[in-house]
Structures are given as structure tokens and as C-alpha cells.
Design a protein around this motif. Structure first.
Motif, PDB file in Angstrom:
ATOM      1  N   PHE A  79      -1.368  -7.509 -12.245  1.00 44.72           N
ATOM      2  CA  PHE A  79      -1.432  -8.468 -11.133  1.00 44.72           C
ATOM      3  C   PHE A  79      -2.852  -8.480 -10.593  1.00 44.72           C
ATOM      4  O   PHE A  79      -3.659  -7.605 -10.913  1.00 44.72           O
ATOM      5  CB  PHE A  79      -0.439  -8.103 -10.020  1.00 44.72           C
ATOM      6  CG  PHE A  79      -0.587  -6.685  -9.522  1.00 44.72           C
ATOM      7  CD1 PHE A  79      -1.485  -6.368  -8.525  1.00 44.72           C
ATOM      8  CD2 PHE A  79       0.186  -5.662 -10.062  1.00 44.72           C
ATOM      9  CE1 PHE A  79      -1.625  -5.066  -8.064  1.00 44.72           C
ATOM     10  CE2 PHE A  79       0.056  -4.353  -9.609  1.00 44.72           C
ATOM     11  CZ  PHE A  79      -0.855  -4.065  -8.612  1.00 44.72           C
ATOM     12  N   THR A  81      -5.067  -8.830  -7.001  1.00 50.32           N
ATOM     13  CA  THR A  81      -4.980  -8.802  -5.536  1.00 50.32           C
ATOM     14  C   THR A  81      -6.144  -9.618  -4.946  1.00 50.32           C
ATOM     15  O   THR A  81      -7.046 -10.028  -5.682  1.00 50.32           O
ATOM     16  CB  THR A  81      -5.043  -7.351  -5.034  1.00 50.32           C
ATOM     17  OG1 THR A  81      -6.279  -6.784  -5.480  1.00 50.32           O
ATOM     18  CG2 THR A  81      -3.887  -6.521  -5.566  1.00 50.32           C
ATOM     19  N   GLU A  84      -9.658  -8.654  -5.780  1.00 49.30           N
ATOM     20  CA  GLU A  84      -9.994  -8.938  -7.179  1.00 49.30           C
ATOM     21  C   GLU A  84     -10.200 -10.433  -7.385  1.00 49.30           C
ATOM     22  O   GLU A  84     -10.807 -10.855  -8.368  1.00 49.30           O
ATOM     23  CB  GLU A  84      -8.868  -8.472  -8.118  1.00 49.30           C
ATOM     24  CG  GLU A  84      -8.493  -7.009  -7.974  1.00 49.30           C
ATOM     25  CD  GLU A  84      -9.627  -6.065  -8.351  1.00 49.30           C
ATOM     26  OE1 GLU A  84     -10.345  -6.366  -9.309  1.00 49.30           O
ATOM     27  OE2 GLU A  84      -9.805  -5.056  -7.639  1.00 49.30           O
ATOM     28  N   PHE A 112      -6.979   2.743   2.865  1.00 50.55           N
ATOM     29  CA  PHE A 112      -5.867   3.358   2.124  1.00 50.55           C
ATOM     30  C   PHE A 112      -5.684   2.613   0.809  1.00 50.55           C
ATOM     31  O   PHE A 112      -5.778   1.388   0.774  1.00 50.55           O
ATOM     32  CB  PHE A 112      -4.570   3.267   2.939  1.00 50.55           C
ATOM     33  CG  PHE A 112      -4.490   4.273   4.041  1.00 50.55           C
ATOM     34  CD1 PHE A 112      -3.862   5.496   3.833  1.00 50.55           C
ATOM     35  CD2 PHE A 112      -5.063   4.021   5.277  1.00 50.55           C
ATOM     36  CE1 PHE A 112      -3.786   6.439   4.847  1.00 50.55           C
ATOM     37  CE2 PHE A 112      -5.006   4.960   6.293  1.00 50.55           C
ATOM     38  CZ  PHE A 112      -4.360   6.167   6.081  1.00 50.55           C
ATOM     39  N   GLY A 113      -5.397   3.354  -0.257  1.00 49.55           N
ATOM     40  CA  GLY A 113      -5.061   2.729  -1.546  1.00 49.55           C
ATOM     41  C   GLY A 113      -6.095   1.693  -1.962  1.00 49.55           C
ATOM     42  O   GLY A 113      -5.817   0.498  -1.968  1.00 49.55           O
ATOM     43  N   GLY A 115      -7.508   0.597  -4.616  1.00 50.29           N
ATOM     44  CA  GLY A 115      -7.478  -0.196  -5.851  1.00 50.29           C
ATOM     45  C   GLY A 115      -8.655   0.102  -6.760  1.00 50.29           C
ATOM     46  O   GLY A 115      -8.964   1.258  -7.058  1.00 50.29           O
ATOM     47  N   GLU A 181      -2.298  -4.608   0.613  1.00 51.59           N
ATOM     48  CA  GLU A 181      -1.217  -4.431  -0.370  1.00 51.59           C
ATOM     49  C   GLU A 181      -0.851  -2.957  -0.548  1.00 51.59           C
ATOM     50  O   GLU A 181      -0.657  -2.486  -1.659  1.00 51.59           O
ATOM     51  CB  GLU A 181      -1.582  -5.044  -1.723  1.00 51.59           C
ATOM     52  CG  GLU A 181      -1.523  -6.561  -1.715  1.00 51.59           C
ATOM     53  CD  GLU A 181      -1.230  -7.164  -3.091  1.00 51.59           C
ATOM     54  OE1 GLU A 181      -0.492  -6.535  -3.860  1.00 51.59           O
ATOM     55  OE2 GLU A 181      -1.724  -8.252  -3.357  1.00 51.59           O
ATOM     56  N   VAL A 182      -0.798  -2.232   0.531  1.00 55.16           N
ATOM     57  CA  VAL A 182      -0.350  -0.837   0.480  1.00 55.16           C
ATOM     58  C   VAL A 182       1.110  -0.742   0.947  1.00 55.16           C
ATOM     59  O   VAL A 182       1.937  -0.094   0.315  1.00 55.16           O
ATOM     60  CB  VAL A 182      -1.278   0.058   1.336  1.00 55.16           C
ATOM     61  CG1 VAL A 182      -0.716   1.468   1.456  1.00 55.16           C
ATOM     62  CG2 VAL A 182      -2.679   0.099   0.722  1.00 55.16           C
ATOM     63  N   MET A 186       5.186   0.835  -0.847  1.00 59.85           N
ATOM     64  CA  MET A 186       5.916   1.995  -0.314  1.00 59.85           C
ATOM     65  C   MET A 186       7.399   1.892  -0.688  1.00 59.85           C
ATOM     66  O   MET A 186       7.977   0.795  -0.633  1.00 59.85           O
ATOM     67  CB  MET A 186       5.753   2.074   1.202  1.00 59.85           C
ATOM     68  CG  MET A 186       4.317   2.380   1.588  1.00 59.85           C
ATOM     69  SD  MET A 186       4.136   2.681   3.344  1.00 59.85           S
ATOM     70  CE  MET A 186       2.351   2.914   3.427  1.00 59.85           C
ATOM     71  N   TRP A 251       4.262   6.881   7.725  1.00 63.16           N
ATOM     72  CA  TRP A 251       2.874   6.567   7.358  1.00 63.16           C
ATOM     73  C   TRP A 251       2.064   6.200   8.611  1.00 63.16           C
ATOM     74  O   TRP A 251       0.962   6.723   8.825  1.00 63.16           O
ATOM     75  CB  TRP A 251       2.828   5.422   6.331  1.00 63.16           C
ATOM     76  CG  TRP A 251       1.426   5.075   5.950  1.00 63.16           C
ATOM     77  CD1 TRP A 251       0.557   5.859   5.244  1.00 63.16           C
ATOM     78  CD2 TRP A 251       0.712   3.880   6.285  1.00 63.16           C
ATOM     79  NE1 TRP A 251      -0.660   5.214   5.123  1.00 63.16           N
ATOM     80  CE2 TRP A 251      -0.583   4.012   5.742  1.00 63.16           C
ATOM     81  CE3 TRP A 251       1.052   2.726   6.985  1.00 63.16           C
ATOM     82  CZ2 TRP A 251      -1.551   3.008   5.888  1.00 63.16           C
ATOM     83  CZ3 TRP A 251       0.076   1.720   7.126  1.00 63.16           C
ATOM     84  CH2 TRP A 251      -1.195   1.871   6.575  1.00 63.16           C
TER      85      TRP A 251
HETATM   86  C1  SAM Z   1      -0.877  -2.961  -4.988  1.00 61.42           C
HETATM   87  S1  SAM Z   1      -2.014  -1.655  -4.946  1.00 61.42           S
HETATM   88  C2  SAM Z   1      -3.282  -2.369  -3.961  1.00 61.42           C
HETATM   89  C3  SAM Z   1      -4.653  -1.822  -4.251  1.00 61.42           C
HETATM   90  C4  SAM Z   1      -5.810  -2.386  -3.443  1.00 61.42           C
HETATM   91  N1  SAM Z   1      -5.650  -2.137  -2.029  1.00 61.42           N
HETATM   92  C5  SAM Z   1      -6.035  -3.852  -3.704  1.00 61.42           C
HETATM   93  O1  SAM Z   1      -5.788  -4.653  -2.821  1.00 61.42           O
HETATM   94  O2  SAM Z   1      -6.476  -4.201  -4.802  1.00 61.42           O
HETATM   95  C6  SAM Z   1      -1.236  -0.482  -3.897  1.00 61.42           C
HETATM   96  C7  SAM Z   1      -2.023   0.759  -3.658  1.00 61.42           C
HETATM   97  O3  SAM Z   1      -1.470   1.437  -2.511  1.00 61.42           O
HETATM   98  C8  SAM Z   1      -1.543   2.831  -2.764  1.00 61.42           C
HETATM   99  N2  SAM Z   1      -0.662   3.533  -1.825  1.00 61.42           N
HETATM  100  C9  SAM Z   1       0.665   3.458  -1.692  1.00 61.42           C
HETATM  101  N3  SAM Z   1       1.106   4.283  -0.719  1.00 61.42           N
HETATM  102  C10 SAM Z   1       0.000   4.861  -0.197  1.00 61.42           C
HETATM  103  C11 SAM Z   1      -0.217   5.800   0.851  1.00 61.42           C
HETATM  104  N4  SAM Z   1       0.781   6.296   1.566  1.00 61.42           N
HETATM  105  N5  SAM Z   1      -1.496   6.183   1.110  1.00 61.42           N
HETATM  106  C12 SAM Z   1      -2.516   5.675   0.418  1.00 61.42           C
HETATM  107  N6  SAM Z   1      -2.364   4.774  -0.592  1.00 61.42           N
HETATM  108  C13 SAM Z   1      -1.124   4.381  -0.889  1.00 61.42           C
HETATM  109  C14 SAM Z   1      -1.144   2.909  -4.231  1.00 61.42           C
HETATM  110  O4  SAM Z   1      -1.483   4.145  -4.798  1.00 61.42           O
HETATM  111  C15 SAM Z   1      -1.983   1.751  -4.797  1.00 61.42           C
HETATM  112  O5  SAM Z   1      -3.284   2.181  -5.070  1.00 61.42           O
END
Ligand code: SAM
Length: 403
Positions: A79, A81, A84, A112-113, A115, A181-182, A186, A251
Motif C-alpha cells: 500500500f 501512505t 509516500e 510513532f511508526g 514507515g 496511519e498508526v 492497532m 497507547w
Molecule cells: C501503516 S504503517 C504507517 C507507516 C508510516 N507512518 C506511514 O505513514 O508511511 C503503521 C505503522 O505503525 C506502527 N505502529 C503500530 N503500533 C504502534 C505503536 N504502538 N507504537 C509505534 N508504532 C506503532 C507499525 O509498526 C507501522 O510501522
């Protein structure tokens, strides 16, 4: 999701029929994760709550989708985001960050997260142009593979020295939290309305595959579903299935614990509660993404596909308020980006290289058109010890819709 996550209107059954077949190495990896989850199903007496299944499918150490080494983002992944899709996204977000950092007299950005690291690079580029460089740009990334990728993306950046990857959250932060997109990644609980009662949907092993199984919901889940019925003003009809989001609370509590003052910007696809649980959305919003196809079967391609659900922004705001955040703004991605200077950025580009201008214009459409990411994606700001207006929400604030 242009091949961003496809719109809900795409027929998941057709997508299912056209899924590419994984190669032998990927299939072997998936088989290892299936074994791991099967053991968890056995250990829990043959019924694994769906949130545990989703947690293992995405995050089982060394095996889950987000922690193992498959390529997730971009054309070669599953996918695309917003970061990207275009640097414009990060540049606009940076404008909002700069405003908050200026009011606070400095501070950090915590993502957070993160990508591929693209968003961090774009935000830092714009903060640098705006003379609002943060003390540090902190990243909390549970995936070792993605952390490596982020380090590659940011290695040559002029502000690379300010970027730090965290093992755990440090206390006493002031600044801006970004999570794009974090929330949708979940783990969720699944429920079904049946015979006037509420059932919890979990996962069992039928001898060959994982399969759905229902059991009577516990008091907490039943209470949450009854509260949803009150919010939508109707009893959910027989067979209605959807999700609950118990992960938001813990969270947000962990973020509230460390953010002394500042704003969290949470961007995702989702709805206010009343829309999330509309009667016609009777199968919920769980979606799986594999090689730019979307479908609804979380038991296929285990560990190779993303499993995600839409975000209930009312639940996020409530969970935030419960731990001391203030809902400070809620709007569509399109309105947030426009209020953060998107038009001006395009106008500036128009005066320069025409090829780049045309590219940015095309990307801006993907980010803002209602049929693309413009309305399905929304931005919620939660603030703490920060009471200045947020300009990203100045064009159209929809906070009233969360009530
Ligand atoms: C769909 S990806 C989005 C990545 C990026 N933010 C983007 O927009 O391209 C979801 C990300 O959220 C992270 N994630 C999920 N739960 C998290 C948490 N509790 N703390 C930090 N990262 C988290 C996942 O590991 C993954 O990297």
C-alpha cells in the motif's frame, strides 16, 4: 490510496480472486507464523480473541507483518501512505509543527511508526526552511526492519544528527507528536449482534485453516456495544459485525505520561462514531492489503499482508480526554493540508520548474480529492497544556461531529 489503500467501494471479493501468489520463501515464512499462532489458539483453549490474533499477525517478534522483512510501502509493497504519495504532506504537517514549537519556545517532534522515514525527512526539510528546527526528532518504531529503512532514508539528511530512535519513551517532553496511519494498525476486537445479545468473534483452527468462532461477549464488550447503540440511537440488527478499539486508551496513556506540553497530530482513515457504526456498514471495517489489493479475509497470507481497521475518532478523542488530553481540532486531511499552506506551496512551485510543478499538482490531488485521500483521511489534534489555536484546523473544524 492511489494504490493507496483502495477505497471501500472496491469489491473485496474480486480483489481476493486476483491476489498474487507469494513465492516459496514468503510462503515458508507465513507457514512459520501460522504455526506460532496455532500454538496460541491451542494455549487459549481453541478460541483466540481476534485482537490477540491481529497482534500476532502484525507484531509477533521476528514473524509478524510489521516486524519481519517484507517490503510494505510503495509500488513494490502492499500500500502507499500519504508521505509516500508526496512530500507536500510532510511539508504541510511541518507548518503545524512549527507553529506549536514556536509557541512552546522550542521542543521536540516525536513520530510513532515512521514507515520508510519519508515523512521525517520531509518534515525536517520544511522545519529547516521555516527556521523552526526541533531540538530533536524522535522516532519510536517497533519494527527493526523499518527502523533500518528509516536510518537509510535519513542518513544523508542535513539534520540527521537530530534524529534519535527510541527504545522507550523519555519523560518530560514538550513539542509535537505525529502518528500517521498508526491507529489503524492497532489490534481490534470483533463483535457480532446475535439474538439480541452480543457475541465476541475470535479465531479457531479448523484442522486446515484459521476460522472465525463466536462466543458470548464478556460484560465489558457487551457494555461497549450497548454504548455504541445509544450513540447511534438504534439497536444493531441481527448479524451486524464490527470492531472495538481497546488499544487506543493504553497507547494514549503512554503518550500523556511523557508529553508535558504540546499537541499530538493523529492522521488516519476513519469516521466519527455515528458514521463508523452506521447500520449499512454491517460487516465492520476490517481490511487486508496485499500487493495493492484490498480484501476482508485476515486468515489468508498470514504475516504477508497488512490487517487494518478504520479508526473510530470519537473513541480516540474520548480515550485522549480520559488521560488528560484536550481535543483541539478535527478535520479532513484535505482541509488540514489546505489550511496549512498547500495552495501557497503549489503557487511557489508554479514559478519554478514546470515538470516539478505538474508532478506536485498531481500529488496534491491524490492527497486532497474526496475520492482519493482527501476526506477518508482525517486529522485529530489532542493537546496538553497548550491552548493556542491550531491553524491547520482553521479552515473547517469538525470537532462537533465527534460528539
Ligand atoms: C501503516 S504503517 C504507517 C507507516 C508510516 N507512518 C506511514 O505513514 O508511511 C503503521 C505503522 O505503525 C506502527 N505502529 C503500530 N503500533 C504502534 C505503536 N504502538 N507504537 C509505534 N508504532 C506503532 C507499525 O509498526 C507501522 O510501522
Amino acid at each position: 490510496m492511489s494504490s493507496q489503500r483502495p477505497p471501500e467501494s472496491q469489491d473485496p471479493r474480486r480483489a481476493l480472486a486476483s491476489l498474487p501468489v507469494p513465492d516459496a520463501e514468503a510462503a515458508a515464512h507465513s507457514a512459520r507464523l501460522v504455526e506460532h499462532i496455532r500454538a496460541a489458539v491451542d494455549a487459549s483453549g481453541g478460541f483466540l480473541p481476534f485482537e490477540h490474533y491481529m497482534d500476532l499477525a502484525l507484531y509477533a517478534p521476528g514473524l509478524g507483518y510489521y516486524v519481519a522483512g517484507t517490503r510494505k510501502f510503495g509500488a513494490a509493497g502492499d500500500f502507499v501512505t500519504a508521505p509516500e504519495t508526496s512530500a507536500l504532506f510532510g511539508w504541510c504537517l511541518a507548518r503545524q509543527c512549527a507553529e506549536v514549537l514556536n509557541h512552546l519556545g522550542g521542543g521536540v517532534v516525536l513520530e510513532f511508526g515512521a514507515g520508510s522515514g519519508r515523512l521525517a525527512a520531509d518534515v525536517l526539510d520544511e522545519l529547516s526552511r521555516l527556521n523552526a528546527v526541533p531540538e530533536s526528532y524522535l522516532i519510536l518504531e517497533p519494527s527493526p526492519e523499518l527502523r533500518e529503512r528509516q536510518q537509510e532514508t535519513l542518513a544523508g539528511h542535513a539534520l540527521a544528527g537530530r534524529v534519535r530512535w527510541l527504545e522507550r519513551l523519555p519523560e518530560g517532553l514538550r513539542g509535537v507528536v505525529i502518528a500517521n496511519e498508526v491507529l489503524d494498525a492497532m489490534p481490534v476486537q470483533r463483535f457480532r449482534a446475535h439474538d439480541g445479545a452480543v457475541q465476541e468473534l475470535g479465531v479457531t483452527w479448523d484442522g486446515e485453516h484459521f476460522a472465525w468462532q463466536a462466543r458470548a461477549a464478556g460484560a465489558e464488550m457487551e457494555g461497549s456495544v450497548r454504548a455504541i447503540e445509544q450513540a447511534v440511537g438504534e439497536r444493531l440488527p441481527e448479524g451486524y459485525e464490527s470492531e472495538l478499539h481497546p488499544a487506543y486508551g493504553p497507547w494514549l496513556a503512554s503518550v500523556a505520561d511523557v508529553l508535558d506540553a504540546g499537541v499530538a497530530l493523529l492522521i488516519d482513515y476513519g469516521y466519527p462514531r455515528q458514521e463508523y457504526y452506521r447500520l449499512e456498514r454491517s460487516r465492520g471495517t476490517l481490511m487486508c492489503h496485499y500487493r495493492h489489493r484490498a480484501h476482508e479475509d485476515p486468515f489468508m497470507l498470514v504475516g504477508l499482508q497488512d490487517v487494518t481497521s478504520y479508526v473510530d475518532f470519537t473513541a480516540v478523542a474520548e480515550a485522549g480526554e480520559a488521560v488528560g488530553f484536550w481535543p483541539a481540532g478535527y478535520t479532513t486531511q484535505a482541509h488540514f493540508l489546505l489550511a496549512s499552506g498547500l495552495d501557497g506551496m503549489l503557487a511557489e512551485a508554479a514559478a519554478g520548474d514546470q515538470t516539478q510543478y505538474l508532478r506536485l499538482t498531481r500529488e496534491a490531488k491524490l492527497l486532497t480529492l474526496p475520492g482519493e485521500m482527501g476526506e477518508r483521511f482525517q486529522v485529530l489534534a489532542l493537546s496538553r497544556a497548550y491552548d493556542h489555536p491550531l491553524s491547520g484546523f482553521g479552515m473547517r473544524d469538525l470537532l462537533w461531529r465527534l460528539g
